[in-house]
Structures are given as C-alpha cells and as structure tokens.
Design a protein around this motif. Structure first.
Motif, PDB file in Angstrom:
ATOM      1  N   THR A  21       0.603  -1.308   0.028  1.00  0.00           N
ATOM      2  CA  THR A  21       0.005   0.011   0.060  1.00  0.00           C
ATOM      3  C   THR A  21       0.768   1.209   0.047  1.00  0.00           C
ATOM      4  O   THR A  21       0.698   2.258  -0.826  1.00  0.00           O
ATOM      5  N   VAL A  22       1.810   1.176   0.943  1.00  0.00           N
ATOM      6  CA  VAL A  22       2.706   2.373   0.914  1.00  0.00           C
ATOM      7  C   VAL A  22       3.557   2.463  -0.557  1.00  0.00           C
ATOM      8  O   VAL A  22       3.592   3.528  -0.939  1.00  0.00           O
ATOM      9  N   TRP A  23       3.996   1.484  -1.131  1.00  0.00           N
ATOM     10  CA  TRP A  23       4.779   1.449  -2.333  1.00  0.00           C
ATOM     11  C   TRP A  23       3.908   2.038  -3.511  1.00  0.00           C
ATOM     12  O   TRP A  23       4.143   2.725  -4.159  1.00  0.00           O
ATOM     13  N   ASN A  24       2.548   1.473  -3.577  1.00  0.00           N
ATOM     14  CA  ASN A  24       1.447   2.233  -4.497  1.00  0.00           C
ATOM     15  C   ASN A  24       1.281   3.478  -4.153  1.00  0.00           C
ATOM     16  O   ASN A  24       1.146   4.151  -5.202  1.00  0.00           O
ATOM     17  N   LYS A  25       1.223   3.926  -2.897  1.00  0.00           N
ATOM     18  CA  LYS A  25       0.911   5.696  -2.780  1.00  0.00           C
ATOM     19  C   LYS A  25       2.352   6.314  -3.294  1.00  0.00           C
ATOM     20  O   LYS A  25       1.921   7.236  -3.838  1.00  0.00           O
ATOM     21  N   ILE A  26       3.252   5.655  -3.210  1.00  0.00           N
ATOM     22  CA  ILE A  26       4.419   6.375  -3.707  1.00  0.00           C
ATOM     23  C   ILE A  26       4.496   6.396  -5.312  1.00  0.00           C
ATOM     24  O   ILE A  26       4.789   7.517  -5.884  1.00  0.00           O
ATOM     25  N   LYS A  27       3.966   5.271  -5.930  1.00  0.00           N
ATOM     26  CA  LYS A  27       4.040   5.414  -7.354  1.00  0.00           C
ATOM     27  C   LYS A  27       2.973   6.344  -7.847  1.00  0.00           C
ATOM     28  O   LYS A  27       3.319   6.827  -8.881  1.00  0.00           O
ATOM     29  N   ARG A  28       1.815   6.241  -7.276  1.00  0.00           N
ATOM     30  CA  ARG A  28       0.827   7.133  -7.586  1.00  0.00           C
ATOM     31  C   ARG A  28       1.061   8.650  -7.196  1.00  0.00           C
ATOM     32  O   ARG A  28       0.434   9.679  -7.758  1.00  0.00           O
ATOM     33  N   GLY A  29       2.282   9.030  -6.687  1.00  0.00           N
ATOM     34  CA  GLY A  29       2.687  10.303  -6.169  1.00  0.00           C
ATOM     35  C   GLY A  29       1.792  10.838  -5.018  1.00  0.00           C
ATOM     36  O   GLY A  29       1.751  12.008  -4.904  1.00  0.00           O
ATOM     37  N   GLU A  30       1.063  10.099  -4.219  1.00  0.00           N
ATOM     38  CA  GLU A  30       0.454  10.524  -3.105  1.00  0.00           C
ATOM     39  C   GLU A  30       1.391  10.828  -1.892  1.00  0.00           C
ATOM     40  O   GLU A  30       0.995  11.483  -1.007  1.00  0.00           O
ATOM     41  N   LEU A  31       2.611  10.018  -2.050  1.00  0.00           N
ATOM     42  CA  LEU A  31       3.390  10.106  -0.856  1.00  0.00           C
ATOM     43  C   LEU A  31       4.796  10.424  -1.478  1.00  0.00           C
ATOM     44  O   LEU A  31       5.292   9.476  -2.418  1.00  0.00           O
ATOM     45  N   LYS A  32       5.452  11.339  -1.173  1.00  0.00           N
ATOM     46  CA  LYS A  32       6.827  11.673  -1.525  1.00  0.00           C
ATOM     47  C   LYS A  32       7.784  10.754  -1.064  1.00  0.00           C
ATOM     48  O   LYS A  32       7.787  10.247   0.181  1.00  0.00           O
ATOM     49  N   ALA A  33       8.738  10.433  -2.063  1.00  0.00           N
ATOM     50  CA  ALA A  33       9.779   9.425  -1.682  1.00  0.00           C
ATOM     51  C   ALA A  33      10.962   9.691  -2.409  1.00  0.00           C
ATOM     52  O   ALA A  33      10.812  10.064  -3.557  1.00  0.00           O
ATOM     53  N   MET A  34      12.123   9.341  -1.952  1.00  0.00           N
ATOM     54  CA  MET A  34      13.564   9.237  -2.619  1.00  0.00           C
ATOM     55  C   MET A  34      13.794   7.860  -2.833  1.00  0.00           C
ATOM     56  O   MET A  34      13.764   7.050  -1.986  1.00  0.00           O
ATOM     57  N   LYS A  35      14.290   7.476  -4.158  1.00  0.00           N
ATOM     58  CA  LYS A  35      14.791   6.059  -4.304  1.00  0.00           C
ATOM     59  C   LYS A  35      16.121   6.138  -4.344  1.00  0.00           C
ATOM     60  O   LYS A  35      16.912   6.920  -4.301  1.00  0.00           O
ATOM     61  N   VAL A  36      16.524   5.232  -3.233  1.00  0.00           N
ATOM     62  CA  VAL A  36      17.833   4.804  -2.828  1.00  0.00           C
ATOM     63  C   VAL A  36      18.271   3.177  -3.364  1.00  0.00           C
ATOM     64  O   VAL A  36      17.606   2.538  -2.608  1.00  0.00           O
TER      65      VAL A  36
END
Length: 64
Positions: A21-36
């Motif tokens: 669910t968190v990963w999907n929110k990141i992919k949809r742009g709902e939650l900002k994240a940085m790829k490391v």
C-alpha cells in the motif's frame, strides 16, 4: 521529527497498512519518496504532511 528518513516498512507500521500500500502511494505520487538503490526512503516531514493532508480531507468529507 525533521530530516530523518523512514523505510517503507516503517511508514507501513505508522500508517497501519501493508508495505505494498505504501509502495502504491509512492508510485501514484500521493506520498513523496526518494529512491535509494533499489528501495525508497521517505522524509519524516513528508510523511507528516501526507498524514495532515489525509486528516484534512477526512474533516472536509465529514463537513459536507
């Protein structure tokens, strides 16, 4: 709180949802994240902004 990073598993525990669910929110742009490397990291302040936005939306939905 500040500029600390959280892992997807940490965010999932805080939001009481699954990692996917968190990963999907990141992919949809709902939650900002940085790829490391092959994973994502979320700033604590970005998570708090997301939670505040969700709470505001819930309040607006109740007041309609």
């Amino acid at each position: 709180m500040g500029n600390d990073f959280l892992k997807i598993t940490d965010v999932a525990m805080i939001l009481n949802v699954g990692r996917v669910t968190v990963w999907n929110k990141i992919k949809r742009g709902e939650l900002k994240a940085m790829k490391v490397s092959r994973d994502y990291r979320i700033f604590e302040h970005d998570l708090m902004a997301y939670i505040a936005k969700c709470n505001k939306k819930e309040e607006d939905d109740v007041n309609v």
